[in-house]
Design a protein around this motif. Structure first.
Motif, PDB file in Angstrom:
ATOM      1  N   ALA A 115      -1.291  10.439  -3.138  1.00  0.00           N
ATOM      2  CA  ALA A 115      -2.152  10.008  -2.034  1.00  0.00           C
ATOM      3  C   ALA A 115      -3.629  10.158  -2.406  1.00  0.00           C
ATOM      4  CB  ALA A 115      -1.835  10.814  -0.780  1.00  0.00           C
ATOM      5  N   GLN A 116      -3.970  11.239  -3.099  1.00  0.00           N
ATOM      6  CA  GLN A 116      -5.353  11.426  -3.544  1.00  0.00           C
ATOM      7  C   GLN A 116      -5.755  10.361  -4.551  1.00  0.00           C
ATOM      8  OE1 GLN A 116      -5.388  15.432  -5.044  1.00  0.00           O
ATOM      9  NE2 GLN A 116      -5.278  16.369  -3.004  1.00  0.00           N
ATOM     10  N   ARG A 117      -4.823   9.968  -5.415  1.00  0.00           N
ATOM     11  CA  ARG A 117      -5.105   8.916  -6.391  1.00  0.00           C
ATOM     12  C   ARG A 117      -5.359   7.590  -5.682  1.00  0.00           C
ATOM     13  NH1 ARG A 117      -6.222   8.625 -11.911  1.00  0.00           N
ATOM     14  NH2 ARG A 117      -5.154  10.637 -11.972  1.00  0.00           N
ATOM     15  N   TRP A 118      -4.554   7.282  -4.665  1.00  0.00           N
ATOM     16  CA  TRP A 118      -4.779   6.056  -3.893  1.00  0.00           C
ATOM     17  C   TRP A 118      -6.149   6.082  -3.228  1.00  0.00           C
ATOM     18  CZ3 TRP A 118       0.559   6.047  -0.931  1.00  0.00           C
ATOM     19  CH2 TRP A 118       1.567   5.694  -1.832  1.00  0.00           C
ATOM     20  N   GLN A 119      -6.481   7.227  -2.617  1.00  0.00           N
ATOM     21  CA  GLN A 119      -7.753   7.339  -1.906  1.00  0.00           C
ATOM     22  C   GLN A 119      -8.933   7.132  -2.849  1.00  0.00           C
ATOM     23  OE1 GLN A 119      -8.471  11.169  -0.085  1.00  0.00           O
ATOM     24  NE2 GLN A 119      -9.720  10.272   1.537  1.00  0.00           N
ATOM     25  N   ARG A 120      -8.799   7.587  -4.079  1.00  0.00           N
ATOM     26  CA  ARG A 120      -9.881   7.469  -5.054  1.00  0.00           C
ATOM     27  C   ARG A 120     -10.153   6.008  -5.415  1.00  0.00           C
ATOM     28  NH1 ARG A 120      -8.677  11.022 -10.071  1.00  0.00           N
ATOM     29  NH2 ARG A 120      -8.302  12.444  -8.321  1.00  0.00           N
ATOM     30  N   HIS A 121      -9.106   5.176  -5.398  1.00  0.00           N
ATOM     31  CA  HIS A 121      -9.261   3.783  -5.814  1.00  0.00           C
ATOM     32  C   HIS A 121      -9.284   2.805  -4.636  1.00  0.00           C
ATOM     33  CE1 HIS A 121      -7.971   5.626  -9.623  1.00  0.00           C
ATOM     34  NE2 HIS A 121      -8.538   4.604 -10.208  1.00  0.00           N
ATOM     35  N   TRP A 122      -9.071   3.305  -3.425  1.00  0.00           N
ATOM     36  CA  TRP A 122      -9.047   2.422  -2.256  1.00  0.00           C
ATOM     37  C   TRP A 122     -10.476   2.151  -1.787  1.00  0.00           C
ATOM     38  CZ3 TRP A 122      -4.970  -0.113  -0.175  1.00  0.00           C
ATOM     39  CH2 TRP A 122      -5.149  -0.722   1.068  1.00  0.00           C
ATOM     40  N   THR A 123     -10.834   0.883  -1.654  1.00  0.00           N
ATOM     41  CA  THR A 123     -12.168   0.498  -1.208  1.00  0.00           C
ATOM     42  C   THR A 123     -12.070  -0.189   0.149  1.00  0.00           C
ATOM     43  OG1 THR A 123     -12.128  -1.723  -2.166  1.00  0.00           O
ATOM     44  CG2 THR A 123     -12.776   0.093  -3.630  1.00  0.00           C
ATOM     45  N   PRO A 124     -13.191  -0.328   0.878  1.00  0.00           N
ATOM     46  CA  PRO A 124     -13.146  -1.044   2.163  1.00  0.00           C
ATOM     47  C   PRO A 124     -12.649  -2.479   2.031  1.00  0.00           C
ATOM     48  CG  PRO A 124     -15.171   0.217   1.981  1.00  0.00           C
ATOM     49  CD  PRO A 124     -14.500   0.307   0.647  1.00  0.00           C
ATOM     50  N   GLY A 125     -12.744  -3.055   0.830  1.00  0.00           N
ATOM     51  CA  GLY A 125     -12.275  -4.420   0.637  1.00  0.00           C
ATOM     52  C   GLY A 125     -10.792  -4.529   0.352  1.00  0.00           C
ATOM     53  N   CYS A 126     -10.111  -3.404   0.156  1.00  0.00           N
ATOM     54  CA  CYS A 126      -8.678  -3.437  -0.152  1.00  0.00           C
ATOM     55  C   CYS A 126      -7.883  -3.976   1.032  1.00  0.00           C
ATOM     56  CB  CYS A 126      -8.179  -2.047  -0.523  1.00  0.00           C
ATOM     57  SG  CYS A 126      -8.554  -1.556  -2.217  1.00  0.00           S
ATOM     58  N   CYS A 127      -6.950  -4.874   0.740  1.00  0.00           N
ATOM     59  CA  CYS A 127      -6.154  -5.508   1.789  1.00  0.00           C
ATOM     60  C   CYS A 127      -4.737  -4.962   1.865  1.00  0.00           C
ATOM     61  CB  CYS A 127      -6.088  -7.014   1.556  1.00  0.00           C
ATOM     62  SG  CYS A 127      -7.693  -7.799   1.372  1.00  0.00           S
ATOM     63  N   ALA A 128      -4.200  -4.478   0.747  1.00  0.00           N
ATOM     64  CA  ALA A 128      -2.808  -4.029   0.741  1.00  0.00           C
ATOM     65  C   ALA A 128      -2.553  -3.154  -0.470  1.00  0.00           C
ATOM     66  CB  ALA A 128      -1.856  -5.220   0.741  1.00  0.00           C
ATOM     67  N   LEU A 129      -1.567  -2.296  -0.318  1.00  0.00           N
ATOM     68  CA  LEU A 129      -1.034  -1.501  -1.423  1.00  0.00           C
ATOM     69  C   LEU A 129       0.358  -2.043  -1.717  1.00  0.00           C
ATOM     70  CD1 LEU A 129      -1.142   1.022  -3.320  1.00  0.00           C
ATOM     71  CD2 LEU A 129      -0.077   2.303  -1.451  1.00  0.00           C
ATOM     72  N   LEU A 130       0.557  -2.545  -2.925  1.00  0.00           N
ATOM     73  CA  LEU A 130       1.832  -3.144  -3.302  1.00  0.00           C
ATOM     74  C   LEU A 130       2.605  -2.182  -4.189  1.00  0.00           C
ATOM     75  CD1 LEU A 130       0.640  -6.791  -4.095  1.00  0.00           C
ATOM     76  CD2 LEU A 130       1.543  -5.880  -1.945  1.00  0.00           C
ATOM     77  N   GLY A 131       3.841  -1.906  -3.808  1.00  0.00           N
ATOM     78  CA  GLY A 131       4.680  -1.004  -4.583  1.00  0.00           C
ATOM     79  C   GLY A 131       5.434  -1.761  -5.659  1.00  0.00           C
ATOM     80  N   ALA A 132       5.164  -1.422  -6.920  1.00  0.00           N
ATOM     81  CA  ALA A 132       5.865  -2.051  -8.043  1.00  0.00           C
ATOM     82  C   ALA A 132       6.503  -0.963  -8.884  1.00  0.00           C
ATOM     83  CB  ALA A 132       4.894  -2.874  -8.887  1.00  0.00           C
ATOM     84  N   THR A 133       7.057   0.015  -8.200  1.00  0.00           N
ATOM     85  CA  THR A 133       7.521   1.217  -8.865  1.00  0.00           C
ATOM     86  C   THR A 133       8.912   1.042  -9.461  1.00  0.00           C
ATOM     87  OG1 THR A 133       7.788   3.595  -8.526  1.00  0.00           O
ATOM     88  CG2 THR A 133       8.605   2.162  -6.811  1.00  0.00           C
TER      89      THR A 133
END
Length: 354
Positions: free
Chosen positions: A252-270
């Motif tokens: 979650a911290q890693r996502w927060q570090r790279h998430w910007t106000p322009g981000c529209c979605a987080l896509l899971g490709a795990t």
């Protein structure tokens, strides 16, 4: 959360793209006594992963109903997959205009080839030495047809094959030694290897889960020319704790570090395992984000899963007033580590944003 920013200088641009898959519908696997090793792995995978049904969609599968289903899936012709790679490269170049194609042929072009299993010719049926070299080393026809002279290599990375190849491509383009990279590869949905992966599952899936394994071949043409296509950028490879609760917090911290106000979605490709899905869900409880698992829409294509995010772009809602729209792709490798890939859609397609 960092502020919105333009595409980073190290990003590369997708000027050509093609992803192909078999036209036939997926076929349900049915074990038999013709291959005891495969049947044993199927039993172990079903018992440990909790998956109740396995569907396969493979290139070169026989349509002879007199042949058992497991044999048809196991003995799928690898030449059909190699032809699909050639066709994907052809379509990727065909999407360029004439001037772009001519310029690329006159410039320094590199070929980076990737797959999931490495020396997979060992598991193919009736494969010639030429086909084995194309599968395990480099597709000779692509090297010849596109006059590759500057740099070529094969990257084997299992579920991280595409991302590792993308890392090599980004390094090559940013070094200034290469002008264009032809990045191509495929995922061979070998039942033996698919069952082997899932037989090591540590968390069982929900009862009645169906696993759909889809072979795909893909080709991308990457350049440093800004504004010619969608931009890609890859974060550093990160490790997570072996403790599930702490690993979810770190993710979650890693996502927060790279998430910007322009981000529209987080896509899971795990990696498609219940353990990785559980980890993502735990991280989403800590940092709720608009999330979508690509494998639920497109099936599992191993190392090509992160690449499917480019196909999913038209389905993502992007506000017309979003100046720097961005998508974040989460790709965990199933071994406690992973990557984050950022995608900035092509601004020339703004009229199609929803």
């Amino acid at each position: 959360m960092v502020s919105a920013e333009a595409v980073p200088p190290a990003a590369v641009y997708v000027v050509g793209l093609s992803v192909l898959q078999p036209a036939a519908a997926p076929v349900a696997y049915q074990p038999d006594g013709l291959n005891a090793w495969e049947s044993q792995l199927w039993y172990q995978a079903r018992r440990r992963s909790g998956v109740s049904q396995w569907l396969f969609n493979r290139f070169g599968t026989s349509t002879d109903n007199a042949i058992p289903v497991s044999a048809r899936l196991r003995d799928a012709d690898c030449r059909a997959s190699l032809r699909a790679i050639e066709q994907a490269c052809c379509q990727a170049f065909a999407s360029l205009d004439r001037q772009q194609r001519q310029r690329i042929r006159c410039e320094r072009t590199a070929l980076i080839y990737f797959d999931c299993w490495g020396e997979s010719a060992l598991f193919e049926t009736d494969v010639s030495w030429r086909d084995a070299l194309s599968l395990d080393v480099l597709p000779a026809s692509i090297v010849r047809d596109y006059n590759i002279k500057e740099f070529s290599c094969k990257v084997r990375g299992e579920h991280q094959g595409f991302l590792l190849a993308l890392r090599v491509a980004i390094d090559q383009l940013n070094s200034g030694s290469i002008d264009t990279v032809l990045l191509c590869g495929h995922y061979r949905s070998l039942p033996l290897m698919v069952f082997s992966q899932h037989s090591a599952a540590s968390v069982r899936a929900a009862k009645g889960t169906t696993h759909i394994s889809v072979e795909r071949s893909a080709a991308l043409i990457l350049r440093k020319a800004a504004g010619e296509g969608a931009a890609l950028h890859l974060s550093d490879y990160f490790l997570l704790s072996g403790q599930p609760k702490l690993a979810a917090q770190q993710l979650a911290q890693r996502w927060q570090r790279h998430w910007t106000p322009g981000c529209c979605a987080l896509l899971g490709a795990t990696h498609t395992s219940a353990a990785m899905l559980t980890l993502e869900q735990a991280a989403l409880k800590i940092m709720p984000l608009p999330w979508h698992a690509l494998t639920t829409t497109y099936g599992d294509s191993g190392c090509i899963n992160p690449l499917l995010a480019l196909l999913h772009l038209p389905s993502v809602r992007i506000a017309a007033n979003n100046q720097h729209p961005q998508l974040l792709v989460n790709a965990l490798d199933g071994a406690g580590a992973g990557w984050l890939m950022s995608i900035w859609p092509d601004a020339r397609e703004k009229s199609s944003w929803r």
